[in-house]
Design a protein around this motif. Structure first.
Motif, mmCIF file in Angstrom:
data_model
loop_
_atom_site.group_PDB
_atom_site.id
_atom_site.type_symbol
_atom_site.label_atom_id
_atom_site.label_comp_id
_atom_site.label_asym_id
_atom_site.label_seq_id
_atom_site.Cartn_x
_atom_site.Cartn_y
_atom_site.Cartn_z
ATOM 1 N N GLN A 233 0.853 -1.191 0.000
ATOM 2 C CA GLN A 233 0.000 0.000 0.000
ATOM 3 C C GLN A 233 0.886 1.238 0.000
ATOM 4 O OE1 GLN A 233 -1.816 1.299 3.649
ATOM 5 N NE2 GLN A 233 -3.719 1.837 2.636
ATOM 6 N N GLU A 234 0.544 2.163 -0.898
ATOM 7 C CA GLU A 234 1.230 3.458 -0.895
ATOM 8 C C GLU A 234 0.232 4.525 -0.474
ATOM 9 O OE1 GLU A 234 3.874 3.803 -4.407
ATOM 10 O OE2 GLU A 234 3.397 1.678 -4.661
ATOM 11 N N THR A 235 -0.407 5.204 -1.419
ATOM 12 C CA THR A 235 -1.368 6.237 -1.052
ATOM 13 C C THR A 235 -2.809 5.777 -1.224
ATOM 14 O OG1 THR A 235 -1.253 7.142 -3.299
ATOM 15 C CG2 THR A 235 0.210 8.096 -1.641
ATOM 16 N N GLY A 236 -3.028 4.696 -1.947
ATOM 17 C CA GLY A 236 -4.374 4.185 -2.168
ATOM 18 C C GLY A 236 -4.562 2.851 -1.487
ATOM 19 N N PRO A 237 -5.410 1.995 -2.047
ATOM 20 C CA PRO A 237 -5.626 0.670 -1.453
ATOM 21 C C PRO A 237 -4.421 -0.239 -1.665
ATOM 22 C CG PRO A 237 -6.830 0.874 -3.512
ATOM 23 C CD PRO A 237 -6.273 2.233 -3.221
ATOM 24 N N PHE A 238 -4.383 -1.314 -0.929
ATOM 25 C CA PHE A 238 -3.325 -2.305 -1.092
ATOM 26 C C PHE A 238 -3.411 -2.929 -2.483
ATOM 27 C CE2 PHE A 238 -2.908 -1.987 3.440
ATOM 28 C CZ PHE A 238 -1.626 -2.428 3.728
ATOM 29 N N ARG A 239 -2.241 -3.247 -3.041
ATOM 30 C CA ARG A 239 -2.140 -3.948 -4.322
ATOM 31 C C ARG A 239 -1.393 -5.254 -4.113
ATOM 32 N NH1 ARG A 239 -1.589 -1.258 -9.106
ATOM 33 N NH2 ARG A 239 -1.506 -3.383 -9.953
ATOM 34 N N LEU A 240 -1.798 -6.290 -4.821
ATOM 35 C CA LEU A 240 -1.054 -7.540 -4.824
ATOM 36 C C LEU A 240 0.123 -7.361 -5.776
ATOM 37 C CD1 LEU A 240 -2.645 -11.091 -5.129
ATOM 38 C CD2 LEU A 240 -0.423 -10.530 -6.100
ATOM 39 N N ILE A 241 1.357 -7.471 -5.261
ATOM 40 C CA ILE A 241 2.529 -7.220 -6.097
ATOM 41 C C ILE A 241 3.288 -8.488 -6.462
ATOM 42 C CG2 ILE A 241 2.791 -4.849 -5.294
ATOM 43 C CD1 ILE A 241 5.130 -5.828 -3.528
ATOM 44 N N ALA A 242 3.098 -9.582 -5.727
ATOM 45 C CA ALA A 242 3.779 -10.839 -6.083
ATOM 46 C C ALA A 242 3.104 -12.013 -5.388
ATOM 47 C CB ALA A 242 5.260 -10.774 -5.691
ATOM 48 N N ARG A 243 3.084 -13.128 -6.082
ATOM 49 C CA ARG A 243 2.638 -14.405 -5.512
ATOM 50 C C ARG A 243 3.858 -15.316 -5.392
ATOM 51 N NH1 ARG A 243 -2.971 -15.521 -5.638
ATOM 52 N NH2 ARG A 243 -4.225 -13.922 -6.695
ATOM 53 N N PHE A 244 3.872 -16.133 -4.329
ATOM 54 C CA PHE A 244 4.996 -17.013 -4.060
ATOM 55 C C PHE A 244 4.491 -18.452 -3.939
ATOM 56 C CE2 PHE A 244 5.755 -12.829 -2.325
ATOM 57 C CZ PHE A 244 7.003 -12.496 -2.842
ATOM 58 N N PRO A 245 4.648 -19.250 -4.984
ATOM 59 C CA PRO A 245 4.177 -20.641 -4.928
ATOM 60 C C PRO A 245 4.981 -21.466 -3.914
ATOM 61 C CG PRO A 245 4.551 -19.922 -7.181
ATOM 62 C CD PRO A 245 5.168 -18.898 -6.296
ATOM 63 N N PHE A 246 4.320 -22.416 -3.303
ATOM 64 C CA PHE A 246 4.991 -23.314 -2.375
ATOM 65 C C PHE A 246 5.864 -24.314 -3.130
ATOM 66 C CE2 PHE A 246 1.367 -22.958 0.983
ATOM 67 C CZ PHE A 246 1.774 -21.666 1.267
ATOM 68 N N GLY A 247 6.894 -24.799 -2.473
ATOM 69 C CA GLY A 247 7.738 -25.839 -3.033
ATOM 70 C C GLY A 247 8.807 -25.269 -3.941
ATOM 71 N N SER A 248 9.713 -26.127 -4.366
ATOM 72 C CA SER A 248 10.829 -25.674 -5.206
ATOM 73 C C SER A 248 10.528 -25.944 -6.656
ATOM 74 C CB SER A 248 12.104 -26.397 -4.797
ATOM 75 O OG SER A 248 11.948 -27.789 -4.930
#
Length: 248
Positions: A233-248
């Motif tokens: 979140q900066e000045t507005g609503p939160f944004r999804l910036i990255a997803r992190f999959p489980f496992g290698s």
């Protein structure tokens, strides 16, 4: 393990040039094309992954203006379930370091399934909660709280005083001072908030409205947890910036 960045989000390298001090949060977010994500985003009127308004619900009991007011508070955070509550970066820490830590955290975990979610009242607001407890989700949240705490700046006095306005147990006060958030570890309860606080009569109407849409959404199947999401979140609503999959 590498993250799956949100291509619509501003690049991490630009973070240092922004005038606002960003806040970050580690959340569970359903896949962007899933019925559950589409339902939650439609309820809030905001798609946190795209960073744009979403197609609204076809409401029968509320006009659009009132529904926008009802959902204003959860819309600021985007559709999610909290794992690590919003925080500012500690002095000297960088977004790239936080992203790398999230990737390591996710890379050491395997996906799991847990019961589906159901619509419920939590105090004065409405949310989706698990149909039955999940020890795996509890462990995931507890691990996130501890693993990322080195990146959390201490609370300001104003932030602490705001939290203390809510009735907290002695244990929750201890958690607040240790982890910056009172509802962690033994007091964690998985939920995905859909409305702000409502009086009884209006909450009953909102629950009936949402129950119809949720039943038709296809989002009531088992909850498959195989990734986590970093929001900013900066000045507005939160944004999804990255997803992190489980496992290698």
């Amino acid at each position: 393990m590498t993250a799956q960045p949100n291509p619509a989000a501003p690049p991490a390298e630009a973070a240092a040039a922004r005038p606002a001090t960003p806040r970050y949060a580690l959340y569970f977010a359903p896949p962007a094309q899933s019925p559950l994500w589409r339902f939650g985003s439609a309820v809030l009127g905001y798609d946190a992954e795209a960073g744009t308004p979403s197609a609204p619900l076809a409401l029968r009991r509320f006009d659009a203006a009132r529904w926008s007011e009802i959902t204003a508070e959860p819309r600021r955070y985007g559709f999610h379930a909290t794992l690590k509550a919003p925080f500012r970066l500690a002095p000297g820490r960088r977004e790239a370091e936080l992203t790398a830590a999230c990737a390591r955290f996710a890379g050491n975990r395997a996906g799991f399934a847990c019961p589906g979610v159901t619509l419920a009242s939590i105090g004065r607001f409405l949310a989706l909660r698990l149909a039955a407890p999940s020890a795996a989700l509890d462990r995931l949240a507890a691990g996130a709280v501890a693993a990322l705490d080195e990146f959390r700046a201490p609370m300001t006095e104003a932030e602490r005083e705001k939290r203390l306005r809510a009735p907290l147990t002695p244990r929750q006060r201890e958690y607040l001072d240790r982890w910056g958030y009172p509802y962690v570890l033994d007091d964690f309860r998985f939920h995905m908030t859909l409305t702000g606080p409502l009086e009884d009569e209006e909450r009953a109407l909102a629950e009936a409205e949402l129950a119809e849409h949720f039943a038709a959404s296809g989002g009531d199947g088992p909850l498959i947890v195989r990734e986590i999401a970093l929001y900013r979140q900066e000045t507005g609503p939160f944004r999804l910036i990255a997803r992190f999959p489980f496992g290698s």
